[in-house]
Write a protein that holds these residues in place. Structure first.
Motif, mmCIF file in Angstrom:
data_model
loop_
_atom_site.group_PDB
_atom_site.id
_atom_site.type_symbol
_atom_site.label_atom_id
_atom_site.label_comp_id
_atom_site.label_asym_id
_atom_site.label_seq_id
_atom_site.Cartn_x
_atom_site.Cartn_y
_atom_site.Cartn_z
ATOM 1 N N GLU A 24 0.829 -1.203 0.000
ATOM 2 C CA GLU A 24 0.000 0.000 0.000
ATOM 3 C C GLU A 24 0.866 1.256 0.000
ATOM 4 O O GLU A 24 0.623 2.196 -0.768
ATOM 5 N N MET A 25 1.915 1.269 0.840
ATOM 6 C CA MET A 25 2.805 2.436 0.918
ATOM 7 C C MET A 25 3.534 2.670 -0.397
ATOM 8 O O MET A 25 3.684 3.815 -0.840
ATOM 9 N N ALA A 26 3.970 1.581 -1.040
ATOM 10 C CA ALA A 26 4.671 1.708 -2.324
ATOM 11 C C ALA A 26 3.745 2.311 -3.376
ATOM 12 O O ALA A 26 4.146 3.186 -4.154
ATOM 13 N N GLU A 27 2.499 1.855 -3.399
ATOM 14 C CA GLU A 27 1.531 2.372 -4.374
ATOM 15 C C GLU A 27 1.192 3.839 -4.093
ATOM 16 O O GLU A 27 1.102 4.657 -5.007
ATOM 17 N N VAL A 28 1.030 4.180 -2.819
ATOM 18 C CA VAL A 28 0.739 5.573 -2.444
ATOM 19 C C VAL A 28 1.904 6.480 -2.832
ATOM 20 O O VAL A 28 1.700 7.582 -3.357
ATOM 21 N N ASN A 29 3.138 6.021 -2.605
ATOM 22 C CA ASN A 29 4.320 6.808 -2.984
ATOM 23 C C ASN A 29 4.383 7.020 -4.496
ATOM 24 O O ASN A 29 4.723 8.103 -4.970
ATOM 25 N N ARG A 30 4.045 5.962 -5.251
ATOM 26 C CA ARG A 30 4.036 6.079 -6.714
ATOM 27 C C ARG A 30 3.005 7.117 -7.163
ATOM 28 O O ARG A 30 3.288 7.984 -8.008
ATOM 29 N N ASN A 32 1.741 9.578 -5.355
ATOM 30 C CA ASN A 32 2.176 10.904 -4.909
ATOM 31 C C ASN A 32 3.226 11.486 -5.851
ATOM 32 O O ASN A 32 3.264 12.700 -6.086
ATOM 33 N N GLY A 33 4.082 10.606 -6.406
ATOM 34 C CA GLY A 33 5.067 11.062 -7.397
ATOM 35 C C GLY A 33 4.382 11.601 -8.639
ATOM 36 O O GLY A 33 4.799 12.621 -9.202
ATOM 37 N N HIS A 36 2.938 14.978 -7.851
ATOM 38 C CA HIS A 36 4.018 15.984 -7.852
ATOM 39 C C HIS A 36 4.358 16.411 -9.287
ATOM 40 O O HIS A 36 4.525 17.601 -9.561
ATOM 41 N N ILE A 86 -5.487 7.351 -4.409
ATOM 42 C CA ILE A 86 -4.775 7.159 -3.142
ATOM 43 C C ILE A 86 -5.749 6.744 -2.048
ATOM 44 O O ILE A 86 -5.480 5.820 -1.266
ATOM 45 N N LYS A 90 -5.892 3.133 0.056
ATOM 46 C CA LYS A 90 -5.911 3.098 1.517
ATOM 47 C C LYS A 90 -7.207 2.522 2.074
ATOM 48 O O LYS A 90 -7.357 2.381 3.296
#
Length: 199
Positions: A24-30, A32-33, A36, A86, A90
């Motif tokens: 989940e964190m990896a997907e959220v970071n992707r 968020n990138g 950005h 996102i 989550k």
């Protein structure tokens, strides 16, 4: 033997939970990138509009910015889509009535009490993953609930102070139990997210 099996099951469930969280964190970071990158693209469009106005400040009122505005609309729509994605990753969505962020599994908004419509766009693979996660959580919550029930409902002689029938509801209220469906609630919830009853 039963104890070892129980410990093994608990460790396996925790391992799956940690793996799901990492994914989940990896997907959220992707995502968020990507947000950005879209934000930077929007800033460049704003800068371009500002540059064009400055270069033509004497006649800027006659200038056309239709193309730039369309690009901005596209960027903003994509950012909104990514933000929704996102929330989905989550397991959260926004209440259409009050805008509160709520768990997708809930049937009622805990803030305003409105009935939450089920997601219709969920694919079968996503639905299966959600069911598996829910089953894992359900198994863990079931164990916790049984432990709580054993602690709350044990016989009076095992209590330091025996509860009477009149005192028991007050004890339940202290741990935020819905008066309608008797499910455990987070502190401060105005409405039960399971049955919709006002607390």
């Amino acid at each position: 033997m039963a104890f070892l099996e129980k410990v093994g099951g608990t460790l396996a469930a925790k391992g799956r939970e940690v793996a799901d969280k990492a994914k989940e964190m990896a997907e959220v970071n992707r995502l968020n990138g990507q947000i950005h990158a879209q934000t930077n693209a929007g800033e460049k469009i704003y800068a371009e509009i500002g540059r064009m106005v400055c270069e033509n400040r004497e006649n800027w009122e006659k200038m056309e910015f239709t193309e730039q505005f369309e690009q901005l609309d596209t960027v903003q729509a994509e950012i909104a889509r990514l933000q929704e994605e996102i929330l989905r990753v989550k397991g959260i969505r926004k209440c259409e009535n009050c805008g509160a962020a709520i768990d997708m599994r809930l049937s009622y908004c805990p803030e305003c009490g409105v009935t939450i419509a089920a997601e219709a766009s969920e694919t079968e693979a996503e639905a299966q993953q959600g069911r598996e996660r829910q089953q894992d959580r359900g198994d863990q919550q079931g164990q916790e609930k049984r432990q709580e029930e054993q602690q709350v409902w044990r016989e009076p002689q095992r209590q330091e102070e025996a509860w009477t029938r009149e005192e028991l509801p007050n004890q339940i209220n202290q741990v935020d139990i819905c008066q309608g469906c008797h499910k455990k609630l987070d502190q401060g919830m105005l409405f039960c997210p399971f049955c919709g009853r006002k607390q």
